[in-house]
Design a protein around this motif. Structure first.
Motif, PDB file in Angstrom:
ATOM      1  N   UNK A 123       0.843  -1.196   0.000  1.00 36.99           N
ATOM      2  CA  UNK A 123       0.000   0.000   0.000  1.00 36.99           C
ATOM      3  C   UNK A 123       0.875   1.241   0.000  1.00 36.99           C
ATOM      4  N   UNK A 124       0.633   2.137  -0.928  1.00 35.17           N
ATOM      5  CA  UNK A 124       1.401   3.377  -0.993  1.00 35.17           C
ATOM      6  C   UNK A 124       0.730   4.433  -0.121  1.00 35.17           C
ATOM      7  N   UNK A 125       1.533   5.155   0.639  1.00 34.51           N
ATOM      8  CA  UNK A 125       1.034   6.148   1.590  1.00 34.51           C
ATOM      9  C   UNK A 125       1.279   7.550   1.054  1.00 34.51           C
ATOM     10  N   UNK A 126       0.212   8.353   0.966  1.00 37.49           N
ATOM     11  CA  UNK A 126       0.389   9.708   0.471  1.00 37.49           C
ATOM     12  C   UNK A 126       1.069  10.564   1.539  1.00 37.49           C
ATOM     13  N   UNK A 127       1.677  11.656   1.112  1.00 34.03           N
ATOM     14  CA  UNK A 127       2.470  12.511   2.002  1.00 34.03           C
ATOM     15  C   UNK A 127       1.605  13.504   2.773  1.00 34.03           C
ATOM     16  N   UNK A 128       0.327  13.556   2.502  1.00 29.92           N
ATOM     17  CA  UNK A 128      -0.551  14.541   3.144  1.00 29.92           C
ATOM     18  C   UNK A 128      -0.330  14.611   4.650  1.00 29.92           C
ATOM     19  N   UNK A 129      -0.542  15.807   5.200  1.00 27.95           N
ATOM     20  CA  UNK A 129      -0.295  16.102   6.621  1.00 27.95           C
ATOM     21  C   UNK A 129       1.202  16.126   6.920  1.00 27.95           C
ATOM     22  N   UNK A 130       1.966  16.650   5.991  1.00 27.56           N
ATOM     23  CA  UNK A 130       3.418  16.778   6.183  1.00 27.56           C
ATOM     24  C   UNK A 130       3.740  18.139   6.804  1.00 27.56           C
ATOM     25  N   UNK A 131       3.210  18.358   7.986  1.00 24.59           N
ATOM     26  CA  UNK A 131       3.463  19.625   8.676  1.00 24.59           C
ATOM     27  C   UNK A 131       3.842  19.355  10.123  1.00 24.59           C
ATOM     28  N   UNK A 132       4.716  20.202  10.654  1.00 27.14           N
ATOM     29  CA  UNK A 132       5.108  20.117  12.056  1.00 27.14           C
ATOM     30  C   UNK A 132       4.124  20.931  12.893  1.00 27.14           C
ATOM     31  N   UNK A 133       3.733  20.443  14.069  1.00 28.61           N
ATOM     32  CA  UNK A 133       2.848  21.233  14.942  1.00 28.61           C
ATOM     33  C   UNK A 133       3.513  22.538  15.353  1.00 28.61           C
ATOM     34  N   UNK A 134       2.687  23.526  15.701  1.00 29.36           N
ATOM     35  CA  UNK A 134       3.236  24.820  16.116  1.00 29.36           C
ATOM     36  C   UNK A 134       4.028  24.659  17.408  1.00 29.36           C
ATOM     37  N   UNK A 135       5.074  25.466  17.543  1.00 30.81           N
ATOM     38  CA  UNK A 135       5.990  25.412  18.671  1.00 30.81           C
ATOM     39  C   UNK A 135       5.785  26.607  19.607  1.00 30.81           C
ATOM     40  N   UNK A 136       6.337  26.513  20.799  1.00 34.13           N
ATOM     41  CA  UNK A 136       6.210  27.583  21.784  1.00 34.13           C
ATOM     42  C   UNK A 136       6.993  28.824  21.353  1.00 34.13           C
ATOM     43  N   UNK A 137       6.438  29.989  21.607  1.00 38.65           N
ATOM     44  CA  UNK A 137       7.125  31.246  21.301  1.00 38.65           C
ATOM     45  C   UNK A 137       8.220  31.574  22.303  1.00 38.65           C
ATOM     46  N   UNK A 138       8.055  31.117  23.556  1.00 43.94           N
ATOM     47  CA  UNK A 138       8.939  31.526  24.640  1.00 43.94           C
ATOM     48  C   UNK A 138       8.973  33.060  24.687  1.00 43.94           C
ATOM     49  N   UNK A 139      10.163  33.681  24.668  1.00 47.33           N
ATOM     50  CA  UNK A 139      10.239  35.138  24.824  1.00 47.33           C
ATOM     51  C   UNK A 139      10.489  35.858  23.491  1.00 47.33           C
ATOM     52  N   UNK A 140      10.215  35.198  22.406  1.00 53.68           N
ATOM     53  CA  UNK A 140      10.430  35.849  21.108  1.00 53.68           C
ATOM     54  C   UNK A 140       9.357  36.894  20.814  1.00 53.68           C
ATOM     55  N   UNK A 141       9.705  37.828  19.946  1.00 51.70           N
ATOM     56  CA  UNK A 141       8.768  38.860  19.501  1.00 51.70           C
ATOM     57  C   UNK A 141       8.277  38.524  18.092  1.00 51.70           C
ATOM     58  N   UNK A 142       7.018  38.839  17.861  1.00 51.36           N
ATOM     59  CA  UNK A 142       6.436  38.730  16.531  1.00 51.36           C
ATOM     60  C   UNK A 142       6.209  40.143  16.012  1.00 51.36           C
ATOM     61  N   UNK A 143       6.758  40.455  14.850  1.00 55.76           N
ATOM     62  CA  UNK A 143       6.671  41.796  14.280  1.00 55.76           C
ATOM     63  C   UNK A 143       5.742  41.797  13.065  1.00 55.76           C
ATOM     64  N   UNK A 144       5.232  42.961  12.727  1.00 53.76           N
ATOM     65  CA  UNK A 144       4.371  43.125  11.559  1.00 53.76           C
ATOM     66  C   UNK A 144       4.752  44.394  10.822  1.00 53.76           C
ATOM     67  N   UNK A 145       4.564  44.366   9.516  1.00 50.33           N
ATOM     68  CA  UNK A 145       4.987  45.485   8.678  1.00 50.33           C
ATOM     69  C   UNK A 145       3.922  46.560   8.534  1.00 50.33           C
ATOM     70  N   UNK A 146       2.699  46.297   9.042  1.00 52.00           N
ATOM     71  CA  UNK A 146       1.616  47.262   8.857  1.00 52.00           C
ATOM     72  C   UNK A 146       0.629  47.160  10.019  1.00 52.00           C
ATOM     73  N   UNK A 147       0.060  48.295  10.458  1.00 51.44           N
ATOM     74  CA  UNK A 147      -0.889  48.272  11.586  1.00 51.44           C
ATOM     75  C   UNK A 147      -2.111  47.391  11.351  1.00 51.44           C
ATOM     76  N   UNK A 148      -2.506  47.202  10.105  1.00 51.70           N
ATOM     77  CA  UNK A 148      -3.693  46.398   9.818  1.00 51.70           C
ATOM     78  C   UNK A 148      -3.507  44.934  10.206  1.00 51.70           C
ATOM     79  N   UNK A 149      -2.262  44.507  10.406  1.00 51.67           N
ATOM     80  CA  UNK A 149      -1.987  43.123  10.772  1.00 51.67           C
ATOM     81  C   UNK A 149      -2.117  42.874  12.267  1.00 51.67           C
ATOM     82  N   UNK A 150      -2.307  43.939  13.029  1.00 50.39           N
ATOM     83  CA  UNK A 150      -2.440  43.791  14.480  1.00 50.39           C
ATOM     84  C   UNK A 150      -3.921  43.808  14.840  1.00 50.39           C
ATOM     85  N   UNK A 151      -4.479  42.647  14.944  1.00 51.48           N
ATOM     86  CA  UNK A 151      -5.878  42.513  15.323  1.00 51.48           C
ATOM     87  C   UNK A 151      -6.061  41.141  15.961  1.00 51.48           C
TER      88      UNK A 151
END
Length: 328
Positions: A262-290
């Motif tokens: 049986x051949x297995x398709x590759x679907x669901x080839x993603x890693x689960x989200x990881x902890x941010x810890x103390x990192x910062x998330x930045x955005x290039x425009x105010x409209x992205x902050x919501x």
């Protein structure tokens, strides 16, 4: 937030006596993402990718995060692209090293090396990154190495070695540009199969609007998980037809052709989200902050009451745990 951070720290420090075999890894089972750190210690680090992009936590910096400068992305070279099934994804090797990005707070010039995809078995999942908890059916990564290090191999382990552009997909109109790649899937159905295809102007594969994006520092999302990536995740999505996404789900297998069975398709080839810890998330425009999930019906000006709910839930759990010790 403090409780979540504590849980992340505890999880990252957990060790398991048994180790997985060699340097082989998968997305599922005993060799899946939860066990990568056993053979690849970097996968247990505190600057790992992907992450959930919590928009209410972003720091907007329009000056530093200016529009990226794309060089060579609109040209077609005489060199072929290498399309391959590596057992984990569909990857396109970019033999033309004249495609580069700079500006946008990157601090250097980065050369395009390859792009690849992560997709789900159903439309509700597939992307590695998420936005306020929402996943997309597919995500594309264009991987670049720092020009000053000369090549990808020399860059991959450097703290400023890589820059990856991430794009989300949504189900919509038929995408003729990606069809040029999908048309060759029958030739790379199995692991380690590859062919040369005509080069494509990379700008045709990307959204028209590239000024709004998120930025954070993280890692490769596959082993060895080196924490050497400056991530740029664009807000505007790419449209693809349902039938085109089905080709990813049903045509590309993680097995070698000689495996049989049986051949297995590759679907669901993603890693689960990881902890941010103390990192910062930045955005290039105010409209992205919501915050799409902020409750507003209680007249609290959109301030989330999630921490209060979390504390209340923990209180109920504690009461439930100690009840057996009392007799009435």
């Amino acid at each position: 937030m403090t409780v979540v951070l504590l849980l992340c720290i505890i999880t990252s420090q957990l060790t398991v006596v048994l180790s997985s075999a060699g340097n082989f890894w998968t997305y599922k089972g005993s060799l899946g993402a939860d066990h990568w750190h056993l053979d690849y210690p970097h996968c247990g680090g505190i600057r790992q990718s992907p992450i959930d992009l919590q928009t209410r936590d972003v720091v907007v910096d329009q000056t530093y995060l200016s529009p990226l400068v794309f060089s060579g992305y609109d040209r077609v070279s005489n060199l072929f692209f290498r399309l391959e099934n590596n057992g984990h994804t569909v990857q396109v090797g970019l033999n033309d090293k004249t495609m580069m990005i700079s500006g946008g707070g990157l601090g250097a010039t980065f050369v395009a090396e390859q792009f690849h995809f992560h997709w789900g078995a159903v439309d509700e999942r597939g992307s590695e990154h998420s936005v306020n908890g929402r996943h997309f059916p597919m995500e594309m990564h264009i991987v670049h190495f720092n020009k000053k290090y000369g090549n990808f191999s020399s860059s991959v382990g450097k703290v400023d070695g890589l820059a990856v552009l991430g794009f989300f997909f949504e189900i919509g109109r038929f995408n003729e540009h990606f069809q040029e790649i999908i048309d060759h899937f029958g030739e790379i159905q199995f692991k380690n199969q590859h062919i040369n295809i005509n080069s494509i102007p990379m700008i045709d594969l990307m959204p028209a609007r590239l000024t709004n994006y998120y930025r954070y520092h993280g890692s490769l999302t596959t082993p060895p998980c080196f924490e050497s990536v400056t991530w740029t995740i664009f807000n505007e999505t790419i449209e693809i037809a349902e039938e085109q996404l089905v080709e990813f789900r049903t045509t590309i297998f993680e097995n070698d052709k000689s495996d049989g069975g049986v051949f297995m398709d590759i679907s669901d080839d993603y890693r689960p989200v990881q902890c941010m810890f103390r990192r910062r998330l930045y955005a290039s425009h105010p409209s992205l902050k919501y915050d799409m999930a902020s409750p507003r019906e209680n007249g609290n000006d959109g301030v989330s009451n999630q921490p209060t709910r979390l504390l209340f839930s923990m209180f109920l759990v504690c009461i439930w745990c100690i009840l057996p010790f009392f007799s009435f």
